[in-house]
Design a protein around this motif. Structure first.
Motif, mmCIF file in Angstrom:
data_model
loop_
_atom_site.group_PDB
_atom_site.id
_atom_site.type_symbol
_atom_site.label_atom_id
_atom_site.label_comp_id
_atom_site.label_asym_id
_atom_site.label_seq_id
_atom_site.Cartn_x
_atom_site.Cartn_y
_atom_site.Cartn_z
ATOM 1 N N GLY B 53 -36.190 -28.461 55.927
ATOM 2 C CA GLY B 53 -37.327 -27.586 56.148
ATOM 3 C C GLY B 53 -38.392 -27.662 55.073
ATOM 4 N N GLU B 54 -38.151 -28.442 54.055
ATOM 5 C CA GLU B 54 -39.078 -28.532 52.916
ATOM 6 C C GLU B 54 -40.411 -29.145 53.337
ATOM 7 O OE1 GLU B 54 -37.420 -30.814 49.750
ATOM 8 O OE2 GLU B 54 -39.068 -30.415 48.363
ATOM 9 N N VAL B 55 -41.483 -28.612 52.795
ATOM 10 C CA VAL B 55 -42.822 -29.149 53.010
ATOM 11 C C VAL B 55 -43.438 -29.414 51.635
ATOM 12 C CG1 VAL B 55 -45.138 -28.754 53.927
ATOM 13 C CG2 VAL B 55 -43.132 -27.906 55.178
ATOM 14 N N LYS B 56 -43.949 -30.637 51.472
ATOM 15 C CA LYS B 56 -44.623 -30.979 50.214
ATOM 16 C C LYS B 56 -46.010 -31.512 50.520
ATOM 17 C CE LYS B 56 -40.998 -31.891 46.840
ATOM 18 N NZ LYS B 56 -40.403 -32.873 45.905
ATOM 19 N N LYS B 57 -46.957 -31.144 49.665
ATOM 20 C CA LYS B 57 -48.329 -31.611 49.846
ATOM 21 C C LYS B 57 -48.757 -32.427 48.650
ATOM 22 C CE LYS B 57 -49.973 -28.124 53.068
ATOM 23 N NZ LYS B 57 -51.106 -27.268 53.473
ATOM 24 N N LEU B 58 -49.433 -33.530 48.963
ATOM 25 C CA LEU B 58 -49.964 -34.411 47.938
ATOM 26 C C LEU B 58 -51.396 -34.712 48.347
ATOM 27 C CD1 LEU B 58 -49.166 -36.116 45.403
ATOM 28 C CD2 LEU B 58 -48.636 -37.980 46.983
ATOM 29 N N LYS B 59 -52.330 -33.886 47.855
ATOM 30 C CA LYS B 59 -53.752 -33.990 48.224
ATOM 31 C C LYS B 59 -53.866 -33.891 49.753
ATOM 32 C CE LYS B 59 -55.034 -36.556 44.103
ATOM 33 N NZ LYS B 59 -55.667 -37.789 43.533
ATOM 34 N N ARG B 60 -54.307 -34.942 50.435
ATOM 35 C CA ARG B 60 -54.493 -34.887 51.883
ATOM 36 C C ARG B 60 -53.232 -35.259 52.658
ATOM 37 N NH1 ARG B 60 -56.904 -38.756 53.217
ATOM 38 N NH2 ARG B 60 -57.087 -39.887 51.254
ATOM 39 N N LEU B 61 -52.139 -35.514 51.968
ATOM 40 C CA LEU B 61 -50.889 -35.893 52.620
ATOM 41 C C LEU B 61 -49.924 -34.709 52.619
ATOM 42 C CD1 LEU B 61 -52.237 -38.652 51.850
ATOM 43 C CD2 LEU B 61 -49.931 -39.507 51.398
ATOM 44 N N THR B 62 -49.329 -34.443 53.782
ATOM 45 C CA THR B 62 -48.332 -33.385 53.913
ATOM 46 C C THR B 62 -47.052 -33.997 54.442
ATOM 47 O OG1 THR B 62 -50.033 -31.731 54.371
ATOM 48 C CG2 THR B 62 -47.761 -31.170 54.969
ATOM 49 N N PHE B 63 -45.965 -33.779 53.734
ATOM 50 C CA PHE B 63 -44.664 -34.322 54.083
ATOM 51 C C PHE B 63 -43.749 -33.175 54.491
ATOM 52 C CE2 PHE B 63 -45.548 -38.461 52.226
ATOM 53 C CZ PHE B 63 -46.524 -38.149 51.288
ATOM 54 N N GLN B 64 -42.970 -33.393 55.549
ATOM 55 C CA GLN B 64 -42.034 -32.368 55.986
ATOM 56 C C GLN B 64 -40.666 -32.996 56.211
ATOM 57 O OE1 GLN B 64 -43.501 -29.966 59.152
ATOM 58 N NE2 GLN B 64 -41.786 -28.542 59.074
ATOM 59 N N PHE B 65 -39.624 -32.310 55.801
ATOM 60 C CA PHE B 65 -38.237 -32.731 56.018
ATOM 61 C C PHE B 65 -37.651 -31.813 57.066
ATOM 62 C CE2 PHE B 65 -34.795 -35.227 55.432
ATOM 63 C CZ PHE B 65 -33.897 -34.993 54.406
ATOM 64 N N GLY B 66 -37.026 -32.375 58.085
ATOM 65 C CA GLY B 66 -36.482 -31.574 59.160
ATOM 66 C C GLY B 66 -35.371 -30.645 58.682
ATOM 67 N N ASP B 67 -35.172 -29.561 59.422
ATOM 68 C CA ASP B 67 -34.168 -28.566 59.045
ATOM 69 C C ASP B 67 -32.774 -29.188 58.908
ATOM 70 O OD1 ASP B 67 -35.637 -25.869 61.043
ATOM 71 O OD2 ASP B 67 -36.085 -26.609 59.013
ATOM 72 N N ALA B 68 -32.470 -30.149 59.782
ATOM 73 C CA ALA B 68 -31.150 -30.779 59.779
ATOM 74 C C ALA B 68 -31.075 -31.982 58.847
ATOM 75 C CB ALA B 68 -30.779 -31.211 61.196
ATOM 76 N N ARG B 69 -32.156 -32.257 58.155
ATOM 77 C CA ARG B 69 -32.248 -33.369 57.191
ATOM 78 C C ARG B 69 -31.988 -34.723 57.862
ATOM 79 N NH1 ARG B 69 -28.413 -30.971 53.869
ATOM 80 N NH2 ARG B 69 -27.728 -32.987 53.089
#
Lengths: 111, 109
Positions: B53-69
């Motif tokens: 469920g983690e969300v990380k932002k790097l300037k204009r890039l947004t990364f998301q990890f699914g709940d089940a990994r």
């Protein structure tokens, strides 16, 4: 601070020959991994070296072998080259929980 | 069988557009990384996601990890020509990286 250094950058070999690729890890990194990246594919894990020993190996034949030296640098050797061995060979180094740092790779062409 | 499936394989868009690329697996990974690779260079690490469920932002890039990994996505807002490259996701398994085939992104000016 130099990153991962690989040599040579490009290499052309004939089928059946042997090749040695070299890698100097990022300063302070003690673990070195080698990957093969064929054209249009993601990198495939070949093997990993730590404390001068092969710790893990991917699904590659015994023609692929390696070595790590006391200064953490590493070599990848490929014997009896096949046309299918043509690829970009990437070296990656890391220290414990740090992220991986990749070199620019060696482009090997087998003709 | 590819452990990590990336889609789309190719993407060509105009500058200023938004895009999302996906990385899916049937297996659970302890963590997942995204890399960007330019021609003639090695992959460069963009981000590591660890928690479901983690969300990380790097300037204009947004990364998301699914709940089940098992899956992840990369969203780019207002893409620029400098974003052009091969985007690779990699799962970490027993300290080795398992890569997808990548998404080749071209951003046209």
């Amino acid at each position: 601070d130099a990153g991962v250094t690989q040599s040579p950058t490009h290499l052309i070999k004939t089928r059946g020959q042997q090749v040695t690729l070299r890698c100097s890890p990022k300063s302070g990194h003690d673990t070195v991994s080698w990957y093969q990246q064929a054209l249009g594919q993601g990198p495939q894990f070949i093997f990993q070296y730590y404390e001068e020993e092969e710790r893990q190996r991917g699904n590659f034949p015994d023609r692929f072998s390696g070595h790590q030296f006391p200064n953490y640098s590493s070599e990848l050797n490929v014997n009896a080259l096949l046309l299918g061995d043509s690829a970009l060979y990437l070296c990656a180094s890391r220290l414990a929980v740090d992220g991986y740092t990749f070199g620019s790779g060696t482009r090997l062409t087998v003709v | 069988t590819q452990l990590l499936e990336q889609s789309p394989q190719f993407l060509s868009i105009q500058e200023g557009e938004n895009l999302t690329v996906y990385c899916n697996s049937s297996s659970v990974f302890s963590s997942l990384q995204w890399y960007r690779q330019e021609p003639g260079e090695g992959p460069v690490l963009l981000v590591t996601v660890v928690t479901g469920g983690e969300v990380k932002k790097l300037k204009r890039l947004t990364f998301q990890f699914g709940d089940a990994r098992k899956d992840s996505s990369l969203h780019i807002t207002a893409a620029q020509p400098g974003d052009t490259g091969l985007y690779l996701c990699a799962g970490i398994r027993s300290e080795k990286l398992v890569f997808g085939k990548g998404t080749k992104l071209t951003v046209n000016p």
